[in-house]
Design an enzyme around this catalytic site. Sequence first.
Site, PDB file in Angstrom:
ATOM      1  N   GLU A  70       0.839  -1.192   0.000  1.00 41.44           N
ATOM      2  CA  GLU A  70       0.000   0.000   0.000  1.00 41.44           C
ATOM      3  C   GLU A  70       0.877   1.244   0.000  1.00 41.44           C
ATOM      4  O   GLU A  70       2.106   1.161   0.126  1.00 41.44           O
ATOM      5  CB  GLU A  70      -0.950  -0.012   1.209  1.00 41.44           C
ATOM      6  CG  GLU A  70      -1.957  -1.149   1.150  1.00 41.44           C
ATOM      7  CD  GLU A  70      -2.911  -1.176   2.343  1.00 41.44           C
ATOM      8  OE1 GLU A  70      -2.672  -0.435   3.312  1.00 41.44           O
ATOM      9  OE2 GLU A  70      -3.872  -1.946   2.297  1.00 41.44           O
ATOM     10  N   HIS A 101      -8.885   9.939   3.993  1.00 38.46           N
ATOM     11  CA  HIS A 101      -8.567   8.875   3.029  1.00 38.46           C
ATOM     12  C   HIS A 101      -8.812   9.422   1.628  1.00 38.46           C
ATOM     13  O   HIS A 101      -9.863  10.012   1.361  1.00 38.46           O
ATOM     14  CB  HIS A 101      -9.439   7.642   3.270  1.00 38.46           C
ATOM     15  CG  HIS A 101      -8.894   6.415   2.609  1.00 38.46           C
ATOM     16  ND1 HIS A 101      -8.937   6.234   1.244  1.00 38.46           N
ATOM     17  CD2 HIS A 101      -8.270   5.320   3.108  1.00 38.46           C
ATOM     18  CE1 HIS A 101      -8.370   5.078   0.931  1.00 38.46           C
ATOM     19  NE2 HIS A 101      -7.952   4.513   2.038  1.00 38.46           N
ATOM     20  N   ARG A 144      -0.754   9.176   2.264  1.00 39.96           N
ATOM     21  CA  ARG A 144      -2.149   9.592   2.130  1.00 39.96           C
ATOM     22  C   ARG A 144      -2.357  11.101   2.184  1.00 39.96           C
ATOM     23  O   ARG A 144      -3.226  11.641   1.500  1.00 39.96           O
ATOM     24  CB  ARG A 144      -2.987   8.922   3.224  1.00 39.96           C
ATOM     25  CG  ARG A 144      -3.217   7.455   2.965  1.00 39.96           C
ATOM     26  CD  ARG A 144      -4.029   6.818   4.072  1.00 39.96           C
ATOM     27  NE  ARG A 144      -4.259   5.406   3.777  1.00 39.96           N
ATOM     28  CZ  ARG A 144      -4.882   4.574   4.596  1.00 39.96           C
ATOM     29  NH1 ARG A 144      -5.315   4.999   5.770  1.00 39.96           N
ATOM     30  NH2 ARG A 144      -5.068   3.316   4.264  1.00 39.96           N
ATOM     31  N   HIS A 157     -11.042  10.050   7.703  1.00 44.92           N
ATOM     32  CA  HIS A 157     -10.810   8.614   7.829  1.00 44.92           C
ATOM     33  C   HIS A 157     -10.239   8.184   9.178  1.00 44.92           C
ATOM     34  O   HIS A 157     -10.781   7.291   9.829  1.00 44.92           O
ATOM     35  CB  HIS A 157      -9.858   8.173   6.710  1.00 44.92           C
ATOM     36  CG  HIS A 157      -9.514   6.719   6.716  1.00 44.92           C
ATOM     37  ND1 HIS A 157     -10.472   5.724   6.696  1.00 44.92           N
ATOM     38  CD2 HIS A 157      -8.317   6.078   6.744  1.00 44.92           C
ATOM     39  CE1 HIS A 157      -9.878   4.541   6.709  1.00 44.92           C
ATOM     40  NE2 HIS A 157      -8.580   4.725   6.752  1.00 44.92           N
ATOM     41  N   ARG A 194      -0.577   8.790   9.420  1.00 45.73           N
ATOM     42  CA  ARG A 194      -0.475   7.339   9.619  1.00 45.73           C
ATOM     43  C   ARG A 194      -0.119   6.612   8.331  1.00 45.73           C
ATOM     44  O   ARG A 194      -0.734   6.843   7.289  1.00 45.73           O
ATOM     45  CB  ARG A 194      -1.812   6.796  10.147  1.00 45.73           C
ATOM     46  CG  ARG A 194      -1.837   5.281  10.285  1.00 45.73           C
ATOM     47  CD  ARG A 194      -3.147   4.817  10.874  1.00 45.73           C
ATOM     48  NE  ARG A 194      -4.276   5.006   9.985  1.00 45.73           N
ATOM     49  CZ  ARG A 194      -4.672   4.126   9.054  1.00 45.73           C
ATOM     50  NH1 ARG A 194      -3.999   3.008   8.880  1.00 45.73           N
ATOM     51  NH2 ARG A 194      -5.718   4.378   8.309  1.00 45.73           N
TER      52      ARG A 194
END
Length: 531
Positions: A112, A237, A283, A344, A379
């Site tokens: 990811e 997100h 992100r 998110h 994160r």
Amino acid sequence: MKEKTDFLVIGSGIAGLSFALQAAAHGRVALVTKKDISESATNYAQGGIATVSSEEDTFDAHVQDTLVAGAGVCHEDVVRMVVEEGPQVIRNLIEWGVQFTKSGDAYDLTREGGHSARRILHAEDITGREIERALVQAVLKHDNITIYEDHIAIDLVTEAKVLKKNLEENRCLGAHVLDRKSGEVRTFTARITLLASGGAGKVYLYTCNPDVATGDGVAMAYRAGATIANMEFMQFHPTTLYHPNARSFLISEAVRGEGAILKRRDGTAFMEKYHHLKDLAPRDIVARAIDNEMKTYGDDCVYLDITHRGAEYITSRFPNIYQTCLEYGIDMTKEMIPVVPAAHYLCGGVAVDKNAETDIKHLYAIGEVAFTGLHGGNRLASNSLLEAAVYAGRAYKHAVQVLKDGEFSFPQIPEWDAGTATNSDEMVVVSQNWDEIRRFMWNYVGIVRSDKRLARAMRRIELIQDEIEEYYWNFIVTSDLIELRNIATVAQLIVACAQMRKESRGLNYNIDYPGVDDVNWKCDTHIKKKF
């Protein structure tokens, strides 16, 4: 009504359930959850759980990826601790019955955004649902765990609150909890209280969080006097399904991890001009890029294109996402998926030490409700489930040792007193304030901020706080009123922390301070209630 227990666990995601399963061997556990036991953010997690489990990967690489994503404010000692304890908690999850997807005899690993290697264990594209299933089944079999579904915590009970005086070392004694069905308030007394109540996405107008994510744990801990940290770092997100009938359905980052490309309406890929990792950038960068593209071209969304991977691969790797998109008339094997950013994950929260204990004795916090220092300013994908599982184990071991070190007495804890409060016939006040908070938080305290927007938000929240406090004490508490009070508190904490940080770092982007200030702000923000 009073309930006495050894461990009071508030929340039923991976954090609360993991702790409960381990603590139950050492005492009685009362597990309180707002809806049914499976309704948690964990249940909606798609991508997976990050851990080093292949010979091509190393702890150092995972640590470095986390530090880079965290924008310079991760606590490196915490990062290393969580990463190195990861393999053991994975073994625990497998022992409890979690079935991760395999490729032959080995576990299938995906990649990811922000990760330099394939290290994401997953269960197809419903990892959270599989973890929740296994843990719930294990909890339901345990005689020492009593589950209280449809119960919402109102406030923590502390020694200082009961004795009505400031104490140099305050202690948590339990919580007042509303039975949402009967309207009765129960007083839980507990030797150990654990907050595992999840995040606060519902403080924003657009979120991929479930309805239960109203920041209850953070708000209660703040009101009780615990230190709160880094609330300005709310992760958006980048890719939530954009459709008028879709209720904030998340398109997992794993889709980009397997080759999906972000494009404008005309099919132009755009991430190359924002970051060298392009679609696999962290992100915060991807969310701001999408936000900028939408504003620049006047579009309501951007698009995620994975059609080049072929129908057979897409339907087997992402069966849940494929089926859900199909229900909304989108065939992701043949057409691009319309996506927008949405609130998110809260990277800040209740400040805890390495054993998950807050600065209120016997009060612990794990999972999204907690600030551990792992995530820093942003994160890294799939580190959240890992953090929750690691800290559940650490909290359990520390709490059990606290109980073994000696008995302690409880002061006389009064039951809930409704006083002269009456039933309200003006619930429009609650719904109006709820809607207003979520709208101005999205518009003023969203992906891009400014001093002027933050000041406007703070003025509004202070006025609404006054209205809520008056309403709260005049009328009998309901679940809606409790949640409104909590999102208002969390909104104020987010704004206050964002106003403190005079720079743009990670998830906090302020156009008045576009650069990173390592001299003054390579640190955390802290906020604590004054009594």
